[in-house]
Design a protein around this motif. Structure first.
Motif, mmCIF file in Angstrom:
data_model
loop_
_atom_site.group_PDB
_atom_site.id
_atom_site.type_symbol
_atom_site.label_atom_id
_atom_site.label_comp_id
_atom_site.label_asym_id
_atom_site.label_seq_id
_atom_site.Cartn_x
_atom_site.Cartn_y
_atom_site.Cartn_z
ATOM 1 N N GLN A 3 37.767 41.049 35.174
ATOM 2 C CA GLN A 3 38.956 40.424 34.561
ATOM 3 C C GLN A 3 40.087 41.569 33.985
ATOM 4 O O GLN A 3 41.110 41.187 33.864
ATOM 5 C CB GLN A 3 38.779 39.569 33.490
ATOM 6 C CG GLN A 3 37.661 38.407 33.582
ATOM 7 C CD GLN A 3 37.476 37.577 32.836
ATOM 8 O OE1 GLN A 3 38.045 36.808 32.040
ATOM 9 N NE2 GLN A 3 36.128 37.706 32.103
ATOM 10 N N VAL A 4 39.758 42.746 34.018
ATOM 11 C CA VAL A 4 40.524 43.789 33.356
ATOM 12 C C VAL A 4 41.764 43.994 34.258
ATOM 13 O O VAL A 4 42.794 43.917 33.793
ATOM 14 C CB VAL A 4 39.780 45.064 33.291
ATOM 15 C CG1 VAL A 4 40.660 46.288 33.327
ATOM 16 C CG2 VAL A 4 38.715 45.104 32.219
ATOM 17 N N ALA A 5 41.556 44.010 35.632
ATOM 18 C CA ALA A 5 42.761 44.530 36.628
ATOM 19 C C ALA A 5 43.821 43.437 36.247
ATOM 20 O O ALA A 5 44.970 43.561 36.122
ATOM 21 C CB ALA A 5 42.481 44.525 37.908
ATOM 22 N N PRO A 6 43.554 42.020 36.291
ATOM 23 C CA PRO A 6 44.736 41.016 36.330
ATOM 24 C C PRO A 6 45.182 40.885 34.752
ATOM 25 O O PRO A 6 46.189 40.669 34.634
ATOM 26 C CB PRO A 6 43.946 39.537 36.708
ATOM 27 C CG PRO A 6 42.564 39.725 36.243
ATOM 28 C CD PRO A 6 42.289 41.310 36.835
ATOM 29 N N VAL A 219 38.238 40.163 23.729
ATOM 30 C CA VAL A 219 37.377 41.119 24.082
ATOM 31 C C VAL A 219 36.261 41.386 22.980
ATOM 32 O O VAL A 219 36.785 41.727 21.921
ATOM 33 C CB VAL A 219 38.104 42.525 24.422
ATOM 34 C CG1 VAL A 219 37.285 43.785 24.617
ATOM 35 C CG2 VAL A 219 39.471 42.169 25.487
ATOM 36 N N ASN A 220 35.120 40.902 23.339
ATOM 37 C CA ASN A 220 34.350 40.822 22.162
ATOM 38 C C ASN A 220 32.875 40.895 22.961
ATOM 39 O O ASN A 220 32.633 40.367 23.957
ATOM 40 C CB ASN A 220 34.492 39.413 21.285
ATOM 41 C CG ASN A 220 33.774 39.601 20.005
ATOM 42 O OD1 ASN A 220 33.844 40.642 19.393
ATOM 43 N ND2 ASN A 220 32.951 38.423 19.535
ATOM 44 N N TYR A 232 41.265 34.879 29.450
ATOM 45 C CA TYR A 232 40.436 36.043 29.878
ATOM 46 C C TYR A 232 39.452 35.909 28.902
ATOM 47 O O TYR A 232 39.813 36.316 27.724
ATOM 48 C CB TYR A 232 41.328 37.298 30.045
ATOM 49 C CG TYR A 232 42.106 37.335 31.292
ATOM 50 C CD1 TYR A 232 41.884 37.362 32.643
ATOM 51 C CD2 TYR A 232 43.334 37.083 30.868
ATOM 52 C CE1 TYR A 232 42.796 37.271 33.705
ATOM 53 C CE2 TYR A 232 44.436 37.463 32.089
ATOM 54 C CZ TYR A 232 43.996 37.077 33.463
ATOM 55 O OH TYR A 232 44.885 37.215 34.413
ATOM 56 N N ASP A 233 38.243 35.787 29.167
ATOM 57 C CA ASP A 233 37.269 36.140 28.023
ATOM 58 C C ASP A 233 36.507 37.131 28.414
ATOM 59 O O ASP A 233 35.345 37.231 29.401
ATOM 60 C CB ASP A 233 36.203 34.611 27.913
ATOM 61 C CG ASP A 233 35.291 34.903 26.987
ATOM 62 O OD1 ASP A 233 35.472 35.694 25.761
ATOM 63 O OD2 ASP A 233 34.403 34.323 26.891
ATOM 64 N N ILE A 234 36.141 38.325 27.959
ATOM 65 C CA ILE A 234 35.587 39.446 28.517
ATOM 66 C C ILE A 234 34.663 39.970 27.360
ATOM 67 O O ILE A 234 34.970 40.272 26.354
ATOM 68 C CB ILE A 234 36.618 40.798 28.651
ATOM 69 C CG1 ILE A 234 37.796 40.453 29.452
ATOM 70 C CG2 ILE A 234 35.895 41.949 29.230
ATOM 71 C CD1 ILE A 234 38.766 41.443 29.756
#
Length: 251
Positions: A3-6, A219-220, A232-234
């Motif tokens: 998910q980091v790239a988008p 981000v968690n 985005y749930d990273i």
């Protein structure tokens, strides 16, 4: 971390990016969080952080502040790679507002970052006179406490200094909260980083952004109440995810 790239692409294209940080960004620097087994709530009582305790017994309150400072900052703490990544995003013009729930001062490393910084709960490295509002650095005042001056008093009005943090029973600064809400409302991208998103009013900020069509990301390490709504749930260590995000943005 597919998910980091988008997410990086969304940040590159955004006119306004807002980040909210919580305790989870500072644990890698050695700052204890509140709710884990080794957290603050297992060492202190919530009442120790209440404004009425400061008012009723400022001498005893300040004795605890010395212990709390040793618990949180007993060894010198430094910004970690997650802080550095946000600093880099700010310097490169990709991060426009940084809202933090933390009082550890680890975001306030440069004028460039500080200009974008909203410390919702204050800063433990400052004190403020409870009578006249004078603010000063906490270090010298804490040394006076350690030397026996309890409570420490303001040289201007003889009022009592308190940590420049929002205690239970106190209201958040209206201007800071209003600014945080306004920036969230106008954000193109909103990042919630290392926050459980369980404490209001900070927890409402990503919802404000989402309702106004911002791209939202969490981000968690753990799931949050907002995770299901976030685009985005990273789930990962912020000290890994944020440097990777910076690298992707730079490519």
């Amino acid at each position: 971390m597919e998910q980091v790239a988008p997410l990086a692409a969304a940040i590159r294209d955004a006119d306004s990016v807002v980040a909210l940080t919580g305790a989870g960004i500072s644990t890698a620097s050695g700052i204890p969080d509140f709710r884990s087994d080794s957290g603050i709530w297992n060492r202190f009582e919530p009442e120790d952080f209440h404004y009425r305790r400061f008012c009723n017994d400022p001498k005893d309150f300040w004795e605890d502040r010395v212990e709390l400072h040793e618990t949180m900052f007993g060894e010198k703490v430094e910004p970690n790679p997650a802080h550095d990544a946000l600093h880099e995003l700010a310097e490169e013009g990709y991060l426009h507002t940084l809202v933090t729930q933390n009082t550890d001062g680890l975001h306030d490393s440069t004028a460039e970052t500080a200009a974008k910084l909203i410390e919702l709960h204050g800063n433990a490295h400052r004190v403020v006179c409870d009578s006249c509002g004078r603010k000063t650095e906490a270090g010298p005042v804490r040394e006076r406490v350690e030397s026996g001056e309890r409570p420490p008093r303001c040289g201007d009005c003889d009022g009592i200094f308190k940590p420049d943090v929002v205690l239970f029973g106190e209201q958040l600064g209206k201007s800071d909260l209003q600014c945080a809400r306004e920036r969230s409302r106008n954000a193109d991208v909103f990042l919630a980083i290392g926050s459980s998103l369980s404490v209001e009013p900070a927890a409402s900020l990503p919802r404000i952004a989402e309702r106004n069509n911002a791209t939202t990301a969490v981000v968690n390490l753990d799931k949050t109440p907002f995770s299901a709504l976030a685009e985005y749930d990273i789930r990962g260590d912020v000290t890994d995810v944020l440097p990777a995000l910076c690298e992707e943005i730079a490519d």
